[in-house]
Scaffold this motif. Structure first.
Motif, PDB file in Angstrom:
ATOM      1  N   VAL A 254       0.849  -1.188   0.000  1.00 53.82           N
ATOM      2  CA  VAL A 254       0.000   0.000   0.000  1.00 53.82           C
ATOM      3  C   VAL A 254       0.882   1.233   0.000  1.00 53.82           C
ATOM      4  O   VAL A 254       2.057   1.192   0.397  1.00 53.82           O
ATOM      5  CB  VAL A 254      -0.954   0.028   1.219  1.00 53.82           C
ATOM      6  N   GLU A 255       0.330   2.324  -0.456  1.00 56.17           N
ATOM      7  CA  GLU A 255       1.040   3.606  -0.437  1.00 56.17           C
ATOM      8  C   GLU A 255       0.250   4.600   0.404  1.00 56.17           C
ATOM      9  O   GLU A 255      -0.984   4.651   0.328  1.00 56.17           O
ATOM     10  CB  GLU A 255       1.237   4.130  -1.857  1.00 56.17           C
ATOM     11  N   ARG A 256       0.973   5.370   1.201  1.00 52.42           N
ATOM     12  CA  ARG A 256       0.346   6.350   2.058  1.00 52.42           C
ATOM     13  C   ARG A 256       1.052   7.696   1.870  1.00 52.42           C
ATOM     14  O   ARG A 256       2.255   7.825   2.121  1.00 52.42           O
ATOM     15  CB  ARG A 256       0.435   5.931   3.526  1.00 52.42           C
ATOM     16  N   PRO A 257       0.326   8.717   1.415  1.00 57.52           N
ATOM     17  CA  PRO A 257       0.937  10.034   1.237  1.00 57.52           C
ATOM     18  C   PRO A 257       1.192  10.725   2.569  1.00 57.52           C
ATOM     19  O   PRO A 257       0.428  10.555   3.530  1.00 57.52           O
ATOM     20  CB  PRO A 257      -0.112  10.791   0.414  1.00 57.52           C
ATOM     21  N   VAL A 258       2.258  11.475   2.624  1.00 55.76           N
ATOM     22  CA  VAL A 258       2.564  12.320   3.783  1.00 55.76           C
ATOM     23  C   VAL A 258       2.206  13.751   3.398  1.00 55.76           C
ATOM     24  O   VAL A 258       2.774  14.297   2.449  1.00 55.76           O
ATOM     25  CB  VAL A 258       4.057  12.230   4.154  1.00 55.76           C
ATOM     26  N   ARG A 259       1.263  14.327   4.088  1.00 55.83           N
ATOM     27  CA  ARG A 259       0.849  15.684   3.745  1.00 55.83           C
ATOM     28  C   ARG A 259       1.999  16.670   3.952  1.00 55.83           C
ATOM     29  O   ARG A 259       2.830  16.490   4.844  1.00 55.83           O
ATOM     30  CB  ARG A 259      -0.341  16.123   4.605  1.00 55.83           C
ATOM     31  N   PRO A 260       2.055  17.741   3.178  1.00 51.77           N
ATOM     32  CA  PRO A 260       3.129  18.732   3.357  1.00 51.77           C
ATOM     33  C   PRO A 260       3.163  19.338   4.759  1.00 51.77           C
ATOM     34  O   PRO A 260       4.227  19.726   5.244  1.00 51.77           O
ATOM     35  CB  PRO A 260       2.803  19.795   2.298  1.00 51.77           C
ATOM     36  N   ASP A 261       2.002  19.410   5.421  1.00 52.01           N
ATOM     37  CA  ASP A 261       1.952  20.016   6.752  1.00 52.01           C
ATOM     38  C   ASP A 261       1.928  18.980   7.873  1.00 52.01           C
ATOM     39  O   ASP A 261       1.701  19.320   9.033  1.00 52.01           O
ATOM     40  CB  ASP A 261       0.716  20.910   6.870  1.00 52.01           C
ATOM     41  N   GLN A 262       2.181  17.729   7.546  1.00 48.00           N
ATOM     42  CA  GLN A 262       1.966  16.672   8.540  1.00 48.00           C
ATOM     43  C   GLN A 262       2.903  16.777   9.731  1.00 48.00           C
ATOM     44  O   GLN A 262       2.496  16.549  10.871  1.00 48.00           O
ATOM     45  CB  GLN A 262       2.082  15.298   7.879  1.00 48.00           C
ATOM     46  N   ALA A 263       4.161  17.130   9.515  1.00 44.38           N
ATOM     47  CA  ALA A 263       5.092  17.260  10.641  1.00 44.38           C
ATOM     48  C   ALA A 263       4.656  18.374  11.586  1.00 44.38           C
ATOM     49  O   ALA A 263       4.836  18.277  12.806  1.00 44.38           O
ATOM     50  CB  ALA A 263       6.506  17.529  10.133  1.00 44.38           C
ATOM     51  N   LEU A 264       4.069  19.445  11.032  1.00 42.36           N
ATOM     52  CA  LEU A 264       3.604  20.552  11.870  1.00 42.36           C
ATOM     53  C   LEU A 264       2.479  20.104  12.790  1.00 42.36           C
ATOM     54  O   LEU A 264       2.378  20.569  13.938  1.00 42.36           O
ATOM     55  CB  LEU A 264       3.132  21.715  10.995  1.00 42.36           C
TER      56      LEU A 264
END
Length: 290
Positions: free
Chosen positions: A176-186
């Motif tokens: 499976v693939e899971r995207p990491v949102r650009p703001d996820q670390a924040l």
């Protein structure tokens, strides 16, 4: 020497009281990307995702144990007697969580942390920071964080175990693939890891990265969620333990490729970064379940 292995291991555990409620659980899950179903980023009403985000249906992903109490246990371990290290030389090498029973949505516990072992890897020392949480009904979880301290090896101690996992000689059962949102670390850092490496571009450059990187424990939690949703029907209470070795970094905005091999009561996992030619992210990863 900055690390006195005998003193560090002999030191009494440091204990602190922690508490959490549904808001802490929801925030943690949202920081892992919960709330929208894979492939449907505009839909926040998927019933399989509401069990991570809606208080009336909430259950707790076991990796929440790594941030309970705002993740203060790891910092307490690095301040233990016999440990005096430069934080710039510290790397999070691996993480394991063992559940003694499912984590409640609301809870109060006493969390104790200590240096369980110090290993000599030659050019680095490895501290095993153990955290145990107990409430009125007994033990809840045990966390072990493996912390590499560069430049502190060579003191003649035990090398310690090597926990490499040989993968099955076949194709993965699921990918499976899971995207990491650009703001996820924040968002993830609101659960307690305030290291500016994950938010401040200037600080990231000083650390040798061209932009902030995602928390390793965020990738850790995202991966466990993917395994639970893909192979365990979302039944997080079936998970007994989960361990990994951090093999590489992830940048916000990238995509995780998660390969899973299912066995008898266990799932082996490898995680890579799609956009960087499947660069390694998590290795020697194992979920044990009922």
């Amino acid at each position: 020497m900055p690390i006195d292995a005998a003193e560090a291991v002999a030191a009494e555990p440091r204990s602190t009281s922690i508490s959490w409620d549904h808001k802490d659980i929801q925030l943690y899950h949202l920081g892992l990307g919960a709330g929208t179903a894979p492939g449907r980023p505009d839909d926040a009403t998927d019933p399989d995702e509401l069990r991570y985000t809606l208080e009336s249906r909430l259950h707790v992903l076991p990796s929440f144990a790594t941030v309970a109490g705002a993740g203060l246990a790891m910092g307490g371990g690095l301040a233990a007697p016999g440990v005096d290290v430069d934080l710039a030389a510290v790397l999070h090498g691996g993480q394991s969580v063992r559940l003694h029973r499912p984590i409640p949505v609301r809870g109060n516990a006493v969390q104790s942390s200590k240096v369980a072992a110090v290993y000599d890897k030659g050019k680095a020392a490895v501290l095993v920071l153990r955290t145990e949480a107990t409430d009125d009904d007994g033990p809840l979880w045990t966390n072990d964080a493996q912390i590499f301290v560069r430049g502190e090896g060579g003191f003649g101690g035990e090398r310690g175990p090597s926990e490499r996992l040989a993968l099955p000689d076949r194709a993965p059962d699921r990918v499976v693939e899971r995207p990491v949102r650009p703001d996820q670390a924040l968002l993830y850092r609101l659960s307690g890891d305030w290291n500016p490496l994950h938010a401040d571009p200037e600080f990231a450059k000083l650390a040798g990265f061209d932009r902030p990187i995602l928390h390793g424990l965020c990738t850790y939690g995202m991966t466990l969620k993917a395994v639970a949703d893909t192979l365990l029907d979302g039944e997080v209470s079936r998970i007994g333990s989960y361990r990994t070795r951090f093999a590489g970094i992830v940048f916000p905005g990238e995509t995780l490729r998660i390969r899973m091999w299912a066995g008898d009561g266990r799932v082996q996992v490898v995680v890579t970064a799609v956009e960087r030619d499947d660069a390694p992210v998590l290795a020697d990863t194992l979920v044990e379940h009922s």
